[in-house]
Design a protein around this motif. Structure first.
Motif, short mmCIF file in Angstrom:
data_model
loop_
_atom_site.label_atom_id
_atom_site.label_comp_id
_atom_site.label_asym_id
_atom_site.label_seq_id
_atom_site.Cartn_x
_atom_site.Cartn_y
_atom_site.Cartn_z
N GLY A 140 0.82 -1.21 0.00
CA GLY A 140 0.00 0.00 0.00
C GLY A 140 0.85 1.25 0.00
O GLY A 140 2.09 1.20 0.00
N TRP A 141 0.18 2.39 -0.01
CA TRP A 141 0.81 3.71 -0.03
C TRP A 141 0.45 4.48 1.23
O TRP A 141 -0.62 4.27 1.81
CB TRP A 141 0.28 4.53 -1.21
N TRP A 142 1.32 5.40 1.62
CA TRP A 142 0.98 6.43 2.61
C TRP A 142 1.50 7.75 2.06
O TRP A 142 2.67 7.93 1.82
CB TRP A 142 1.49 6.09 4.00
N ILE A 143 0.58 8.69 1.82
CA ILE A 143 0.88 9.92 1.10
C ILE A 143 0.60 11.12 2.00
O ILE A 143 -0.52 11.33 2.45
CB ILE A 143 0.03 10.03 -0.18
N TYR A 144 1.63 11.92 2.27
CA TYR A 144 1.48 13.06 3.18
C TYR A 144 1.11 14.34 2.46
O TYR A 144 0.97 15.39 3.09
CB TYR A 144 2.74 13.27 4.01
N GLY A 145 0.95 14.30 1.15
CA GLY A 145 0.54 15.50 0.42
C GLY A 145 1.70 16.14 -0.32
O GLY A 145 2.78 15.56 -0.46
N GLN A 146 1.47 17.34 -0.80
CA GLN A 146 2.47 18.01 -1.62
C GLN A 146 3.72 18.37 -0.80
O GLN A 146 3.63 18.81 0.34
CB GLN A 146 1.87 19.29 -2.21
N GLU A 147 4.87 18.18 -1.42
CA GLU A 147 6.12 18.53 -0.77
C GLU A 147 6.40 20.03 -0.89
O GLU A 147 5.86 20.71 -1.76
CB GLU A 147 7.29 17.76 -1.39
N SER A 148 7.27 20.51 -0.01
CA SER A 148 7.73 21.88 -0.06
C SER A 148 9.23 21.89 -0.31
O SER A 148 9.97 21.15 0.34
CB SER A 148 7.44 22.60 1.26
N MET A 149 9.67 22.71 -1.26
CA MET A 149 11.10 22.89 -1.46
C MET A 149 11.61 23.89 -0.42
O MET A 149 10.94 24.88 -0.12
CB MET A 149 11.38 23.42 -2.87
N SER A 150 12.77 23.62 0.12
CA SER A 150 13.38 24.48 1.13
C SER A 150 14.69 25.04 0.58
O SER A 150 15.43 24.33 -0.09
CB SER A 150 13.65 23.69 2.41
N SER A 151 14.99 26.31 0.90
CA SER A 151 16.16 26.93 0.27
C SER A 151 16.73 28.06 1.12
O SER A 151 16.01 28.71 1.89
CB SER A 151 15.77 27.48 -1.11
N THR A 152 18.03 28.30 0.93
CA THR A 152 18.67 29.45 1.56
C THR A 152 18.40 30.72 0.76
O THR A 152 18.67 31.82 1.24
CB THR A 152 20.19 29.24 1.63
N LYS A 153 17.85 30.55 -0.45
CA LYS A 153 17.57 31.68 -1.33
C LYS A 153 16.07 31.74 -1.63
O LYS A 153 15.37 30.75 -1.49
CB LYS A 153 18.36 31.53 -2.65
N PRO A 154 15.55 32.89 -2.07
CA PRO A 154 14.12 32.99 -2.40
C PRO A 154 13.70 31.97 -3.45
O PRO A 154 14.49 31.58 -4.32
CB PRO A 154 13.99 34.42 -2.93
N LEU A 155 12.43 31.55 -3.38
CA LEU A 155 11.86 30.58 -4.32
C LEU A 155 10.50 31.10 -4.80
O LEU A 155 9.49 30.40 -4.70
CB LEU A 155 11.70 29.21 -3.66
N ALA A 156 10.48 32.31 -5.32
CA ALA A 156 9.22 32.95 -5.67
C ALA A 156 8.64 32.45 -6.99
O ALA A 156 7.47 32.69 -7.29
CB ALA A 156 9.40 34.46 -5.74
N GLY A 157 9.45 31.78 -7.81
CA GLY A 157 8.97 31.29 -9.10
C GLY A 157 10.04 30.51 -9.82
O GLY A 157 11.16 30.34 -9.30
N PRO A 158 9.75 30.00 -11.03
CA PRO A 158 10.71 29.18 -11.77
C PRO A 158 12.06 29.86 -11.99
O PRO A 158 13.09 29.18 -12.01
CB PRO A 158 9.99 28.93 -13.11
N GLU A 159 12.05 31.17 -12.14
CA GLU A 159 13.30 31.89 -12.38
C GLU A 159 14.28 31.72 -11.22
O GLU A 159 15.50 31.73 -11.43
CB GLU A 159 13.02 33.38 -12.61
N ASP A 160 13.75 31.55 -10.02
CA ASP A 160 14.62 31.42 -8.85
C ASP A 160 15.30 30.05 -8.76
O ASP A 160 16.20 29.86 -7.94
CB ASP A 160 13.83 31.68 -7.57
N LEU A 161 14.84 29.12 -9.59
CA LEU A 161 15.48 27.80 -9.60
C LEU A 161 16.80 27.82 -10.35
O LEU A 161 17.68 26.97 -10.11
CB LEU A 161 14.56 26.77 -10.25
N LYS A 162 16.96 28.78 -11.23
CA LYS A 162 18.12 28.80 -12.10
C LYS A 162 19.42 28.92 -11.32
O LYS A 162 19.56 29.78 -10.44
CB LYS A 162 18.00 29.93 -13.13
N ASP A 163 20.34 28.01 -11.65
CA ASP A 163 21.69 27.96 -11.06
C ASP A 163 21.70 27.55 -9.59
O ASP A 163 22.76 27.52 -8.96
CB ASP A 163 22.41 29.32 -11.21
#
Length: 337
Positions: A140-163
């Motif tokens: 079976g499965w146990w699902i806790y829901g959507q994950e959260s990314m954690s970061s030392t830098k802002p994560l306001a949108g896809p652009e912040d993922l770069k590099d």
């Protein structure tokens, strides 16, 4: 006669005083630490199995990947070092890319209930066939829901993922992050805290918000995505096939029932725990970034492009991708072609 009665009474008292002998032992490893919400729920599962079986099943739960590394738990169970693996299928994409779609669909379902619905409305047989090919049984499965990314830098949108150097589990997620400009770093779940502390990575895709708090990540970082949207892993219980088949029907039913309770309680617990964690983190000064619909669409489109590519890898992967797409169309989550 009096002597016989006394002897019988003594024998009954002695028998009553003896503890129930376990007829089966299940050695199970999870990657979660016992102090996290998921670790506590895993322990509750073990307690439920033991109590419902009247002590006939003894569950030895190994936390924090204490026997083997997280990615090795599946093989350890299949080969008899453990009996069951309580991590997730996405760690096994090196065996067959199809495991990605029983582990983390990435940008797919919105809620645990939708993902459970796929499993229990036609998906289980296809998924279990994949596990059986590696001497394992999906329980079976146990699902806790959507994950959260954690970061030392802002994560306001896809652009912040770069590099950005982000911890990522092995599999499709590394490709999606790379295509969005990030530099994914594959590492074991248990290595995340140290990697953040030493600056090897800028951020991590680890778990849900409450579990991340339990891991102590927000003692090191000040940014997170919440509510999550990119990843909703299906942690599994998978047991060695011959071990599972050796169990009585009654014991199998007990484990299945305890597993479905774990699934239900996991989703309910984290609905509350994640919201409580979010409130506490805001007070602590951690910035929680809620991506716009447009930004979320960028990620979903990147994920769905990856689905199509992965579907070409093996027949088993295509079967699972087709099954998910058909079900998501049935639920109206994606448009019918």
């Amino acid at each position: 006669m009096k002597t016989s009665i006394v002897c019988l009474s003594t024998a009954l008292m002695a028998a009553t005083a003896l503890p129930a002998l376990a007829q089966e032992t299940l050695r199970i490893q999870t990657h979660y630490a016992p102090e996290t919400e998921s670790g506590k729920l895993a322990q509750q599962f073990a307690d439920d199995v033991e109590v419902m079986s009247g002590g006939e099943i003894d569950v030895e739960m190994f936390f924090s990947s204490s026997v083997v590394k997280t990615v090795e738990a599946f093989d350890a169970a299949a080969n008899g070092i453990l009996d069951c693996d309580m991590t997730g299928g996405a760690y096994q994409t090196g065996k067959n890319p199809a495991f990605q779609f029983v582990g983390d669909i990435m940008g797919g379902y919105d809620t645990p209930w939708q993902q459970y619905a796929w499993l229990y409305n036609g998906g289980f047989e296809t998924a279990d066939e994949l596990y059986n090919g590696f001497n394992m049984k999906l329980v079976g499965w146990w699902i806790y829901g959507q994950e959260s990314m954690s970061s030392t830098k802002p994560l306001a949108g896809p652009e912040d993922l770069k590099d950005g150097k982000f911890r990522s589990p092995p599999g499709m997620e590394t490709e999606i992050f790379a295509n969005l400009g990030a530099s994914p770093v594959v590492m074991d779940f248990t290595e995340i805290f140290t990697a953040l502390e030493t600056g090897i990575i800028d951020g991590a895709d680890a778990s849900g918000l409450a579990n991340n708090v339990g891991l102590g990540l927000y003692d090191l970082v000040e940014h997170a995505t919440y509510p999550g949207f990119h990843s909703m892993p299906s942690d599994h219980l998978a047991c060695r096939l011959d071990k599972w088949e050796s169990l009585s029907d009654a014991h199998k039913r007990i484990i299945d029932t305890a597993m479905q309770k774990l699934a239900f309680q996991t989703a309910l617990t984290f609905e509350v725990a994640n919201n409580e964690a979010a409130a506490e983190l805001r007070e602590k000064g951690v910035t929680l970034h809620d991506w716009s619909d447009e930004d979320r669409k960028v990620f979903r489109e990147a994920a769905q492009a990856a689905w199509a590519d992965w579907a070409t890898k093996t027949p088993e992967t295509k079967a699972l991708v087709d099954s998910h797409i058909a079900f998501m169309q049935q639920l109206g989550l994606i448009a019918s072609e």
